[in-house]
Scaffold this motif. Structure first.
Motif, PDB file in Angstrom:
ATOM      1  N   ALA A   1      50.130   1.614   4.274  1.00  0.00           N
ATOM      2  CA  ALA A   1      49.860   1.613   2.839  1.00  0.00           C
ATOM      3  C   ALA A   1      48.493   0.975   2.634  1.00  0.00           C
ATOM      4  O   ALA A   1      48.221   0.376   1.598  1.00  0.00           O
ATOM      5  N   SER A   2      47.670   1.079   3.681  1.00  0.00           N
ATOM      6  CA  SER A   2      46.257   0.706   3.622  1.00  0.00           C
ATOM      7  C   SER A   2      46.018  -0.704   3.103  1.00  0.00           C
ATOM      8  O   SER A   2      46.470  -1.668   3.701  1.00  0.00           O
ATOM      9  N   HIS A   3      45.364  -0.800   1.935  1.00  0.00           N
ATOM     10  CA  HIS A   3      44.983  -2.109   1.406  1.00  0.00           C
ATOM     11  C   HIS A   3      46.119  -2.767   0.625  1.00  0.00           C
ATOM     12  O   HIS A   3      45.961  -3.890   0.151  1.00  0.00           O
ATOM     13  N   ASN A   4      47.254  -2.087   0.457  1.00  0.00           N
ATOM     14  CA  ASN A   4      48.362  -2.694  -0.301  1.00  0.00           C
ATOM     15  C   ASN A   4      49.015  -3.797   0.533  1.00  0.00           C
ATOM     16  O   ASN A   4      49.143  -3.657   1.740  1.00  0.00           O
TER      17      ASN A   4
ATOM     18  N   SER B   1      37.461  -5.533   6.993  1.00  0.00           N
ATOM     19  CA  SER B   1      38.112  -4.217   6.913  1.00  0.00           C
ATOM     20  C   SER B   1      39.496  -4.386   6.311  1.00  0.00           C
ATOM     21  O   SER B   1      39.947  -5.503   6.088  1.00  0.00           O
ATOM     22  N   ASP B   2      40.149  -3.266   6.025  1.00  0.00           N
ATOM     23  CA  ASP B   2      41.423  -3.346   5.300  1.00  0.00           C
ATOM     24  C   ASP B   2      42.630  -3.190   6.222  1.00  0.00           C
ATOM     25  O   ASP B   2      42.485  -3.164   7.446  1.00  0.00           O
ATOM     26  N   GLY B   3      43.802  -3.049   5.630  1.00  0.00           N
ATOM     27  CA  GLY B   3      45.058  -2.962   6.368  1.00  0.00           C
ATOM     28  C   GLY B   3      45.003  -1.986   7.529  1.00  0.00           C
ATOM     29  O   GLY B   3      45.384  -2.315   8.652  1.00  0.00           O
ATOM     30  N   ASP B   4      44.523  -0.775   7.287  1.00  0.00           N
ATOM     31  CA  ASP B   4      44.565   0.263   8.318  1.00  0.00           C
ATOM     32  C   ASP B   4      43.198   0.570   8.921  1.00  0.00           C
ATOM     33  O   ASP B   4      43.047   1.548   9.656  1.00  0.00           O
ATOM     34  N   GLY B   5      42.191  -0.227   8.594  1.00  0.00           N
ATOM     35  CA  GLY B   5      40.911  -0.116   9.301  1.00  0.00           C
ATOM     36  C   GLY B   5      39.963   0.951   8.811  1.00  0.00           C
ATOM     37  O   GLY B   5      38.964   1.256   9.474  1.00  0.00           O
ATOM     38  N   ASP B   6      40.229   1.551   7.652  1.00  0.00           N
ATOM     39  CA  ASP B   6      39.304   2.601   7.216  1.00  0.00           C
ATOM     40  C   ASP B   6      38.312   2.129   6.149  1.00  0.00           C
ATOM     41  O   ASP B   6      37.376   2.852   5.816  1.00  0.00           O
ATOM     42  N   ARG B   7      38.509   0.920   5.608  1.00  0.00           N
ATOM     43  CA  ARG B   7      37.556   0.422   4.613  1.00  0.00           C
ATOM     44  C   ARG B   7      36.621  -0.604   5.236  1.00  0.00           C
ATOM     45  O   ARG B   7      36.927  -1.191   6.267  1.00  0.00           O
ATOM     46  N   ASN B   8      35.523  -0.867   4.549  1.00  0.00           N
ATOM     47  CA  ASN B   8      34.601  -1.898   5.010  1.00  0.00           C
ATOM     48  C   ASN B   8      33.922  -2.573   3.840  1.00  0.00           C
ATOM     49  O   ASN B   8      33.649  -1.958   2.817  1.00  0.00           O
TER      50      ASN B   8
HETATM   51 CO    CO Z   1      42.724   1.935   4.091  1.00  0.00          CO
END
Ligand code: CO
Ligand code: VG1
Length: 543
Positions: A112-115, A276-283
């Motif tokens: 759930a990414s950044h959640n 980076s975020d929960g799942d590593g796709d943000r920066n």
């Molecule tokens: Co994400």
């Protein structure tokens, strides 16, 4: 192996949002909830018997349990092999990398990414196709339709698979190959960037910090930054992935990545900071006491792309999501390459990248990436910045100031109002839209409305249309106000207000964004009755 067909009843709420299906952990733990959605995916994608699937997640609470269920369902649905990250871990960009590298049929990413995570937090599931990217809307819509009619699912009766050691085991007729979650991804990064130059920069005393926020990028950051690039131990902070992210909110922005922010704005701050975020796709990219907006970051990377070996041959084009600032458009214009404007969500970049029309993509929501995979990629952006810093010898701040001086500054901010009652948020949107017929030509102080619409996108490759993607009010001088409802939350509604102005004069560019945007913020509030309708004096988060 015994395969069971388990009777179930359909759910009516399994509609994927901006990035997969996200719900509270307790919802996914409910009887048949996860199983029904996974079966709906398998029914729709129509993988030939014996196909290979990639499986992994960001390690949040319920990751391990869900992986075991999905493995048994994959076996019962005729898959020949599943590549799964050790301990069920794969960052989102690493999953995309593995799907592409091994040519698999597709992959399932649990995140759930950044959640926030943990027993009371969120869980999520997403299907990626053979190109390594998020399934396009026609697939997610079909999965949703299937989930509303599904009456049973198939699952193998088998003991849990050990996932702690690399190697192959059997689950009935299906093979489960446990892979190193980091190696393929780290190799790909090394092929794109000048690791020698970055190593020399660090050896020369350049100091950096990377905040993994107790989420998935800890092991990736340690391998790439500390092992392969020689940064000292301790460069990666909060590097131990935890099921509840240490009770934090793994969203790399100035509010939630506060530990890094304190370091970068404190005494004796390092030269460079990133998170980076929960799942590593943000920066998030920071210099010493300096924040780079994600929109600017995309533009700076585009302008300096030739400094990285993987991009030295030039860019085919760039793409940005609609609410992202037009800073990248200015770079594209100067480079003489196209710039595409897509709806929010990485799935809309896939067709453009597959068709070779764009190399770089970005979103204002701390997402940047390229055609090396089909997801946004947090560490990739960090490495791109390090490559630029190593090659130019300038500071983060200098690079951005020079960029503004050359291209002008797109002053930008996003105000989020989280956890609103859904009807209140919908009311704000309706109220704004109801004024659209009368707005063009109207003057608000120094701003005159040029156009307003509800953004609709026609994919230039397959012609598919995605309407209702956000309310835009554009002004004669290029400034913009955008209102949009989030598609990733699990409670109530989140209203996003995006603000953008343009300042060409270098003497006036080094200003506080909130101050420079105050006039537009006032107009946005007047037009939306935001305070009256929501009762909120302030946004929840400003980025
Ligand atoms: Co994400
Ligand atoms: C948000 C961002 C969007 C991003 C999406 C998934 O969506 O605004 O740009 O693609 O999250 O990112 P929304 O619908 O809440 O605005 V991630 O890192 O959560 O997969």
């Amino acid at each position: 192996m015994n395969i069971q067909t388990v009777p179930s009843t359909p759910f009516d709420d399994q509609k994927p949002g901006t990035s997969g299906l996200r719900k509270k952990v307790s919802v996914f733990q409910g009887p048949h909830y996860l199983e029904n959605f996974v079966q709906s995916i398998f029914d729709i994608i129509g993988a030939a018997p014996g196909s290979t699937l990639v499986l992994g997640g960001d390690g949040r609470f319920y990751n391990r349990e869900a992986i075991q269920v999905i493995l048994k369902m994959a076996a019962a649905n005729g898959f020949g092999k599943v590549l799964v990250g050790r301990d069920g871990i794969l960052s989102t960009p690493a999953a995309s990398c593995v799907i592409r590298k091994y040519g698999t049929f597709g992959g399932i990413i649990l995140s759930a990414s950044h959640n926030p995570g943990g027993p009371d937090g969120d869980f999520g599931i997403k299907y990626n196709t053979a190109n390594g990217g998020p399934a396009p809307e026609k697939i997610t819509e079909a999965v949703f339709a299937r989930s509303k009619a599904l009456e049973s699912y198939r699952i193998a009766e088998a003991p849990d698979v050990a996932l702690d050691r690399i190697g192959e085991t059997a689950l009935g007729d299906m093979k489960v190959e446990v892979i190193d979650p980091v190696a393929d991804y780290a190799d790909l990064m090394e092929s794109l960037f000048d690791f020698g130059a970055i190593r020399d920069l660090i050896k020369g005393g350049f100091r950096l910090r990377f905040d993994a926020m107790h989420a998935v990028t800890g092991p990736y950051g340690r391998e790439i930054l500390e092992q392969r690039l020689g940064a000292p131990a301790g460069t990666v902070i909060n590097g131990e992935p935890l099921p509840d992210f240490g009770q934090g909110h793994p969203d790399p922005n100035l509010t939630y990545a506060h530990e890094l922010v304190e370091i970068m704005y404190g005494e004796d701050a390092p030269d460079f900071g990133a998170a980076s975020d929960g799942d590593g796709d943000r920066n998030m990219i920071l210099g010493r006491r300096f924040f780079v907006t994600p929109s600017d970051s995309l533009a700076v990377i585009a302008a300096n792309a030739a400094l990285a070996p993987g991009y030295a041959a030039g860019l085919a084009g760039v793409a940005r999501s609609m609410p992202t600032s037009a800073a990248a458009d200015r770079v594209a214009a100067k480079l003489g390459i196209p710039c595409y404007e897509t709806p929010t969500g990485w799935k809309f970049f896939g067709n453009l990248m597959d068709a070779g029309k764009v190399t770089l993509c970005g979103e204002e929501s701390f997402g940047t990436g390229s055609s090396h995979v089909r997801e946004k990629d947090g560490l990739w952006a960090v490495l791109f910045w390090l490559n630029i810093l190593a090659k130019t010898g300038q500071s983060v701040e200098d690079i951005v100031y020079r960029h503004w001086a050359e291209y002008g500054r797109n002053i930008y901010s996003r105000h989020d109002y989280e956890g609103l009652p859904s009807d209140v948020a919908a009311g704000v949107m309706e109220h704004v839209a109801s004024q659209f017929a009368a707005l063009p030509g109207q003057r608000f102080g120094e701003y005159q409305v040029k156009f307003c619409d509800d953004f609709s996108y026609t994919d230039p490759i397959d012609g598919s249309v995605s309407a209702g993607q956000g309310l835009r009010i554009g002004f004669e001088d290029g400034s913009r106000i955008v209102f949009r409802l989030s598609g990733t939350g699990t409670e109530g509604a989140t209203l996003r207000l995006y603000l953008e102005a343009f300042e060409p004069d270098p003497a006036k560019q080094r200003v506080d964004a909130q101050l420079a945007l105050a006039g537009l913020i006032g107009i946005a509030h007047d037009l939306s009755q935001l305070k009256q309708r929501t009762g909120r004096e302030q946004p929840t988060v400003i980025t």
